[in-house]
Design a protein around this motif. Structure first.
Motif, PDB file in Angstrom:
ATOM      1  N   THR A 206       0.838  -1.202   0.000  1.00  8.10           N
ATOM      2  CA  THR A 206       0.000   0.000   0.000  1.00  8.10           C
ATOM      3  C   THR A 206       0.869   1.246   0.000  1.00  8.10           C
ATOM      4  OG1 THR A 206      -1.891  -1.051   1.046  1.00  8.10           O
ATOM      5  CG2 THR A 206      -1.697   1.330   1.322  1.00  8.10           C
ATOM      6  N   ILE A 207       1.894   1.255   0.827  1.00  9.03           N
ATOM      7  CA  ILE A 207       2.795   2.413   0.854  1.00  9.03           C
ATOM      8  C   ILE A 207       3.430   2.589  -0.520  1.00  9.03           C
ATOM      9  CG2 ILE A 207       4.929   3.359   1.841  1.00  9.03           C
ATOM     10  CD1 ILE A 207       4.110   2.053   4.506  1.00  9.03           C
ATOM     11  N   LYS A 208       3.886   1.492  -1.109  1.00  4.77           N
ATOM     12  CA  LYS A 208       4.524   1.545  -2.432  1.00  4.77           C
ATOM     13  C   LYS A 208       3.558   2.124  -3.474  1.00  4.77           C
ATOM     14  CE  LYS A 208       7.206  -1.965  -3.335  1.00  4.77           C
ATOM     15  NZ  LYS A 208       7.706  -3.289  -3.754  1.00  4.77           N
ATOM     16  N   LEU A 209       2.292   1.736  -3.415  1.00  7.75           N
ATOM     17  CA  LEU A 209       1.309   2.196  -4.404  1.00  7.75           C
ATOM     18  C   LEU A 209       0.870   3.644  -4.183  1.00  7.75           C
ATOM     19  CD1 LEU A 209      -0.973  -0.966  -4.618  1.00  7.75           C
ATOM     20  CD2 LEU A 209       0.575  -0.105  -6.386  1.00  7.75           C
ATOM     21  N   GLN A 210       0.743   4.059  -2.933  1.00  7.87           N
ATOM     22  CA  GLN A 210       0.160   5.369  -2.631  1.00  7.87           C
ATOM     23  C   GLN A 210       1.183   6.462  -2.368  1.00  7.87           C
ATOM     24  OE1 GLN A 210      -2.719   5.037   0.540  1.00  7.87           O
ATOM     25  NE2 GLN A 210      -4.069   3.742  -0.664  1.00  7.87           N
ATOM     26  N   VAL A 211       2.440   6.131  -2.140  1.00 11.29           N
ATOM     27  CA  VAL A 211       3.430   7.109  -1.696  1.00 11.29           C
ATOM     28  C   VAL A 211       3.573   8.273  -2.679  1.00 11.29           C
ATOM     29  CG1 VAL A 211       5.486   5.989  -2.670  1.00 11.29           C
ATOM     30  CG2 VAL A 211       5.691   7.348  -0.586  1.00 11.29           C
ATOM     31  N   LYS A 212       3.433   8.018  -3.946  1.00 11.23           N
ATOM     32  CA  LYS A 212       3.610   9.088  -4.948  1.00 11.23           C
ATOM     33  C   LYS A 212       2.521  10.154  -4.844  1.00 11.23           C
ATOM     34  CE  LYS A 212       1.293   6.329  -8.493  1.00 11.23           C
ATOM     35  NZ  LYS A 212       1.045   5.172  -7.664  1.00 11.23           N
ATOM     36  N   ASN A 213       1.389   9.840  -4.227  1.00 14.62           N
ATOM     37  CA  ASN A 213       0.275  10.785  -4.100  1.00 14.62           C
ATOM     38  C   ASN A 213       0.329  11.612  -2.812  1.00 14.62           C
ATOM     39  OD1 ASN A 213      -0.820   9.657  -6.469  1.00 14.62           O
ATOM     40  ND2 ASN A 213      -1.845   8.077  -5.284  1.00 14.62           N
ATOM     41  N   LEU A 214       1.267  11.325  -1.949  1.00 17.79           N
ATOM     42  CA  LEU A 214       1.321  11.968  -0.632  1.00 17.79           C
ATOM     43  C   LEU A 214       1.991  13.336  -0.687  1.00 17.79           C
ATOM     44  CD1 LEU A 214       2.380   8.895   1.521  1.00 17.79           C
ATOM     45  CD2 LEU A 214       0.110   9.925   1.396  1.00 17.79           C
ATOM     46  N   PRO A 215       1.720  14.184   0.324  1.00 16.12           N
ATOM     47  CA  PRO A 215       2.468  15.443   0.448  1.00 16.12           C
ATOM     48  C   PRO A 215       3.955  15.141   0.619  1.00 16.12           C
ATOM     49  CG  PRO A 215       0.586  15.407   1.944  1.00 16.12           C
ATOM     50  CD  PRO A 215       0.693  14.037   1.354  1.00 16.12           C
ATOM     51  N   LEU A 216       4.798  16.089   0.254  1.00 14.41           N
ATOM     52  CA  LEU A 216       6.241  15.884   0.175  1.00 14.41           C
ATOM     53  C   LEU A 216       6.852  15.246   1.424  1.00 14.41           C
ATOM     54  CD1 LEU A 216       8.798  16.182  -1.497  1.00 14.41           C
ATOM     55  CD2 LEU A 216       9.057  18.481  -0.551  1.00 14.41           C
ATOM     56  N   LYS A 217       6.547  15.757   2.601  1.00 10.80           N
ATOM     57  CA  LYS A 217       7.146  15.239   3.833  1.00 10.80           C
ATOM     58  C   LYS A 217       6.827  13.747   4.020  1.00 10.80           C
ATOM     59  CE  LYS A 217       5.908  16.391   8.251  1.00 10.80           C
ATOM     60  NZ  LYS A 217       5.651  17.303   9.351  1.00 10.80           N
ATOM     61  N   LEU A 218       5.580  13.384   3.779  1.00 14.39           N
ATOM     62  CA  LEU A 218       5.194  11.983   3.910  1.00 14.39           C
ATOM     63  C   LEU A 218       5.751  11.140   2.770  1.00 14.39           C
ATOM     64  CD1 LEU A 218       1.514  12.420   5.104  1.00 14.39           C
ATOM     65  CD2 LEU A 218       3.425  11.509   6.426  1.00 14.39           C
ATOM     66  N   LYS A 219       5.839  11.735   1.598  1.00 13.33           N
ATOM     67  CA  LYS A 219       6.402  11.033   0.441  1.00 13.33           C
ATOM     68  C   LYS A 219       7.859  10.642   0.726  1.00 13.33           C
ATOM     69  CE  LYS A 219       5.245  12.646  -3.539  1.00 13.33           C
ATOM     70  NZ  LYS A 219       5.093  13.382  -4.803  1.00 13.33           N
ATOM     71  N   VAL A 220       8.641  11.587   1.234  1.00 15.71           N
ATOM     72  CA  VAL A 220      10.044  11.315   1.561  1.00 15.71           C
ATOM     73  C   VAL A 220      10.133  10.229   2.634  1.00 15.71           C
ATOM     74  CG1 VAL A 220      12.150  12.304   2.570  1.00 15.71           C
ATOM     75  CG2 VAL A 220      10.866  13.579   0.836  1.00 15.71           C
ATOM     76  N   SER A 221       9.301  10.353   3.674  1.00 15.38           N
ATOM     77  CA  SER A 221       9.284   9.339   4.735  1.00 15.38           C
ATOM     78  C   SER A 221       8.958   7.966   4.164  1.00 15.38           C
ATOM     79  CB  SER A 221       8.249   9.693   5.804  1.00 15.38           C
ATOM     80  OG  SER A 221       8.583  10.870   6.462  1.00 15.38           O
ATOM     81  N   GLY A 222       7.955   7.922   3.300  1.00 11.67           N
ATOM     82  CA  GLY A 222       7.543   6.651   2.704  1.00 11.67           C
ATOM     83  C   GLY A 222       8.642   6.014   1.877  1.00 11.67           C
ATOM     84  N   TYR A 223       9.319   6.817   1.060  1.00 11.88           N
ATOM     85  CA  TYR A 223      10.399   6.274   0.242  1.00 11.88           C
ATOM     86  C   TYR A 223      11.572   5.795   1.105  1.00 11.88           C
ATOM     87  CZ  TYR A 223       8.191   7.609  -4.163  1.00 11.88           C
ATOM     88  OH  TYR A 223       7.344   7.697  -5.232  1.00 11.88           O
ATOM     89  N   ILE A 224      11.886   6.521   2.159  1.00  9.80           N
ATOM     90  CA  ILE A 224      12.960   6.078   3.059  1.00  9.80           C
ATOM     91  C   ILE A 224      12.583   4.744   3.687  1.00  9.80           C
ATOM     92  CG2 ILE A 224      14.173   6.560   5.235  1.00  9.80           C
ATOM     93  CD1 ILE A 224      14.016   9.566   4.413  1.00  9.80           C
TER      94      ILE A 224
END
Length: 135
Positions: free
Chosen positions: A99-117
């Motif tokens: 789910t994180i892999k699928l949705q991370v690109k749609n998140l606000p920047l701070k959460l996107k960076v956290s998700g990718y890390i």
């Protein structure tokens, strides 16, 4: 309570105003570093997700585009701050990485960076979050 509100909503909106304030006391549930509270929260969250799959509402669409990943990343962040590494890694077993892999690109920047890390390394995520945030 919030999971039932989200499930019942037909439409949702985002506002920037602070509508409530947390009172954090030593010993309160929100400050309790026990992994069980995280598992109970995740289980309730996943039950709500199952019920939302049957709804055709704006709230359900937003939830399935960013809501699940937002919740999971927020839970991981709080767990990284409160739990020792060994228990944090146990917590990550309850998190839906896909789910994180699928949705991370749609998140606000701070959460996107956290998700990718997090997707790169759970241990790296843990130490970065602990260095940036305090409970």
């Amino acid at each position: 309570f919030i999971t039932e509100v989200i499930e019942a909503a037909d439409k949702i909106s985002r506002i920037s105003n602070d509508l409530y304030i947390y009172l954090l006391r030593q010993g309160s549930l929100i400050r309790n570093p026990k992994i069980e509270k995280y598992k109970v929260g995740i289980d309730g969250f996943l039950r709500m997700a199952e019920r939302l799959e049957k709804k055709d509402s704006e709230a359900a669409k937003v939830f399935f585009s960013i809501g699940k990943a937002r919740y999971m990343i927020a839970t991981l962040r709080k767990g990284a701050v409160q739990l020792p590494l060994k228990k944090f890694k146990v917590l990550t077993e309850s998190i839906d990485r896909e789910t994180i892999k699928l949705q991370v690109k749609n998140l606000p920047l701070k959460l996107k960076v956290s998700g990718y890390i997090y997707l790169v390394s759970k241990t790296l995520f843990y130490y970065i979050i602990r260095s940036l945030f305090k409970d």
